[in-house]
Design an enzyme around this catalytic site. Structure first.
Site, short mmCIF file in Angstrom:
data_model
loop_
_atom_site.label_atom_id
_atom_site.label_comp_id
_atom_site.label_asym_id
_atom_site.label_seq_id
_atom_site.Cartn_x
_atom_site.Cartn_y
_atom_site.Cartn_z
CB CYS A 173 -4.05 -1.68 6.06
SG CYS A 173 -2.99 -2.68 5.03
CG PHE A 204 -8.37 -4.56 -2.40
CD1 PHE A 204 -8.62 -3.32 -1.83
CD2 PHE A 204 -8.04 -4.61 -3.75
CE1 PHE A 204 -8.55 -2.15 -2.59
CE2 PHE A 204 -7.97 -3.45 -4.52
CZ PHE A 204 -8.24 -2.22 -3.93
CB ALA A 234 -10.75 0.32 -0.47
CB ALA A 242 -9.14 -8.87 5.45
CB THR A 281 -0.86 0.05 1.27
OG1 THR A 281 -1.56 -1.15 1.36
CG2 THR A 281 -1.81 1.21 1.22
CE LYS A 298 0.54 1.24 5.28
NZ LYS A 298 1.23 0.05 4.79
C1 UDX Z 1 -7.86 -4.46 5.98
C2 UDX Z 1 -8.81 -4.46 4.79
O1 UDX Z 1 -10.02 -5.15 5.15
C3 UDX Z 1 -8.16 -5.13 3.60
O2 UDX Z 1 -9.02 -5.03 2.46
C4 UDX Z 1 -6.83 -4.44 3.29
O3 UDX Z 1 -6.16 -5.10 2.23
C5 UDX Z 1 -5.94 -4.44 4.52
O4 UDX Z 1 -6.63 -3.84 5.62
P1 UDX Z 1 -7.11 -6.24 7.81
O5 UDX Z 1 -6.54 -5.06 8.52
O6 UDX Z 1 -6.25 -7.43 7.62
O7 UDX Z 1 -7.63 -5.81 6.35
O8 UDX Z 1 -8.41 -6.75 8.60
P2 UDX Z 1 -9.92 -6.25 8.71
O9 UDX Z 1 -10.79 -7.44 8.72
O10 UDX Z 1 -10.26 -5.20 7.75
O11 UDX Z 1 -9.98 -5.67 10.19
C6 UDX Z 1 -9.27 -4.49 10.56
C7 UDX Z 1 -9.59 -4.12 11.98
O12 UDX Z 1 -10.95 -3.69 12.09
C8 UDX Z 1 -9.43 -5.27 12.98
O13 UDX Z 1 -8.81 -4.78 14.15
C9 UDX Z 1 -10.85 -5.71 13.24
O14 UDX Z 1 -11.02 -6.31 14.51
C10 UDX Z 1 -11.59 -4.40 13.15
N1 UDX Z 1 -13.01 -4.57 12.81
C11 UDX Z 1 -13.37 -5.08 11.60
C12 UDX Z 1 -13.98 -4.18 13.73
O15 UDX Z 1 -13.67 -3.71 14.83
N2 UDX Z 1 -15.30 -4.33 13.38
C13 UDX Z 1 -15.70 -4.82 12.19
O16 UDX Z 1 -16.92 -4.90 11.96
C14 UDX Z 1 -14.71 -5.21 11.27
#
Ligand code: UDX
Ligand code: ADP
Length: 467
Positions: free
Chosen positions: A283, A173, A230, A175, A136, A286
């Protein structure tokens, strides 16, 4: 540049993005040779470990893919020069953390690893090489990569007269925790660039398993910006629902019911509405801070302030949880035993980057608490490093617990921070007998059902549940 047949791929960076992404490409394209290189030799050694439980990244389904591809057409190595020289296509998938010093510190991305990678490519590449930015990155980084490739090439003309480059942006993208599924069945693949032959070459790779209508091609800047946007939109949703969780606690509403009710509106949708201790991961913060920095740079302070609020709300949520714990435990946690359940930033990963558990635990340690941290996948070394890197005055002590009962033994309170599957449906009748009275459960992820504790003397505070 004419389209070429891609046979060999190199990926610089064997981390949470490079490792799983290349494993899936190798799995889906057995005719391609995929070489993942990293400067971190111990990380490469771990990827090559015979015992697949030792590969450096825990991600459901990953070990099985590595088992069938490693040594066949997937290789992990530290031999940068050879891998780059032989590659038709090089992915740059290195870390891009927020700058801690200098201009833009605290907001802009630190591009030193990207720059170093581009220089390595410029030095070692032969013939025509397609360079794909996967990390990213702030908008217009592709331009910087192009300039480095061209200028380094011009400085060192020996053996290099035949090397040419095309630069593409192909943001990832995935997760964590669902990376394999996200890679195998992505909502979309985004490719930004100007060289249509290079774009076609990358489309050809993805189209082996991704329906063509899900492969979106844009210009370079749109591709880079779309990734930031996004993540900003997703993070904004979490800050929005978290702000309402505080409102629910004050007003008597219930965040689960509110999320459920608004999520039925198709325009809102029912995903990403789980209130919690705030978003973590490498991500969201940042990327938003990057957007904030770039908005300022482009003379848009109102846009910068708007997005910065998403991060401020996230920090506020974590501080709020810590203050509630303190207040419920009669204003002091000094000498009290607190179990921390879950240290990774979300379930199904061993990644702790920006995990809410770090800030909340350190605040409690600063108040003199004794913490017993249990996480099924995070190592004690990782926790120690996270505490060491966090600037605070540790007045308490901590240990890593080996199991949930081990963590809860003599605990005055248990704080649930990550929603690992094993934290649901616990035998609270038994666990309550291990704890000291009066004892508290602080549930920030809504994993405990009130019925499960009805026969105990446990006090339960649930995030977003009004009294
Ligand atoms: C994220 C994006 O989803 C992904 O598309 C991108 O490529 C990288 O960043 P990631 O950080 O791996 O992915 O996980 P994600 O499932 O998005 O969760 C991020 C944070 O949000 C976590 O700490 C999670 O616990 C929190 N979260 C997520 C919530 O608190 N509530 C939700 O409903 C969803
Ligand atoms: P991400 O989540 O973006 O994948 P990680 O920190 O998990 O980030 O992984 C990035 C990897 O890139 C690290 O293993 C790091 O050692 C590696 N790396 C950084 N710079 C270089 C470089 N110049 N050459 C090779 N590998 C690099």
């Amino acid at each position: 540049m004419n389209s070429k047949t891609i046979r060999k791929i190199c990926c610089i960076g064997a981390g949470y993005v490079g490792g799983p992404t290349m494993s899936v490409i190798a799995d889906k394209c057995p005719d391609l040779e995929v070489r993942v290189v990293d400067i971190n030799k111990s990380r490469i050694a771990a990827w090559n470990d015979n015992d697949l439980s030792n590969i450096p990244i825990f991600e459901p389904g990953l070990a099985q893919i590595v088992a069938r591809t490693r040594g066949r057409n997937l290789f992990f190595s530290s031999e940068m020069e050879e891998a780059i020289a032989n590659a038709d296509m090089v992915f740059i998938s290195v870390n891009t953390p927020t700058k801690t010093k200098g201009l833009g510190a605290g907001q802009a991305s630190d591009l030193r690893w990207v720059e170093a990678s581009a220089r390595q490519v410029a030095e070692f590449a032969r013939g025509h090489t397609i360079v794909v930015e996967k990390s990213t990155l702030p908008v217009r980084t592709a331009q910087a990569i192009k300039e480095i490739l061209m200028s380094t090439k011009n400085v060192d003309q020996k053996n290099k007269s035949d090397s040419t480059f095309s630069v593409l942006s192909n943001p990832e993208f995935l997760a964590e925790g669902t990376a394999i599924n996200d890679l195998e069945e992505p909502d979309r693949v985004l490719i930004g660039g100007e060289d249509s032959d290079a774009i076609n070459d990358l489309v050809e790779i993805y189209s082996r398993w991704v329906p063509i209508n899900k492969i979106i091609c844009t210009n370079l800047w749109s591709s880079e910006l779309s990734k930031l946007v996004a993540n900003a939109f997703l993070a904004q949703r979490i800050s929005s629902i978290n702000s309402i969780s505080a409102f629910c606690e004050s007003s008597g509403a219930d965040i689960q019911e509110v999320a459920n009710a608004i999520g039925t509106d198709k325009r809102i949708g029912n995903q990403f509405l789980n209130a919690g201790p705030g978003f973590g991961g490498s991500c969201f913060k940042k990327d938003i801070l990057n957007l904030v920095y770039l908005s300022g740079y482009f003379g848009l302070p109102e846009v910068a302030d708007y997005w910065e609020q998403v991060v401020l709300m996230n920090t506020w949520q974590q501080d709020r949880i810590y203050r509630i714990v303190l207040q419920k435990l009669f204003g002091t946690v000094n000498g009290k035993n607190i179990a921390i359940l879950g240290f990774s930033f979300k379930a199904n990963t061993n990644d702790t980057r920006e995990s809410p558990a770090i800030r909340i635990s350190c605040d409690l340690l600063e108040e003199g608490a004794s913490l017993a941290v249990y996480d099924p996948k995070v190592s004690i070394e990782r926790i120690r490093e996270d505490f060491d890197n966090y600037s605070f005055e540790n007045q308490g002590k901590w240990k890593k617990a080996n199991s949930i009962p081990d963590a809860l033994k003599n605990a005055d309170a248990v704080l649930i921070i990550t929603n690992w599957a094993e934290f649901y449906g616990l035998d609270w009748d038994y666990l309550a007998t291990l704890m000291r009275s009066p004892s508290w459960i602080f549930d920030t992820r809504s994993v405990v059902n009130r019925n499960e504790i009805k026969n105990t003397d446990l006090n339960l505070w649930k995030l977003g549940e009004g009294s």
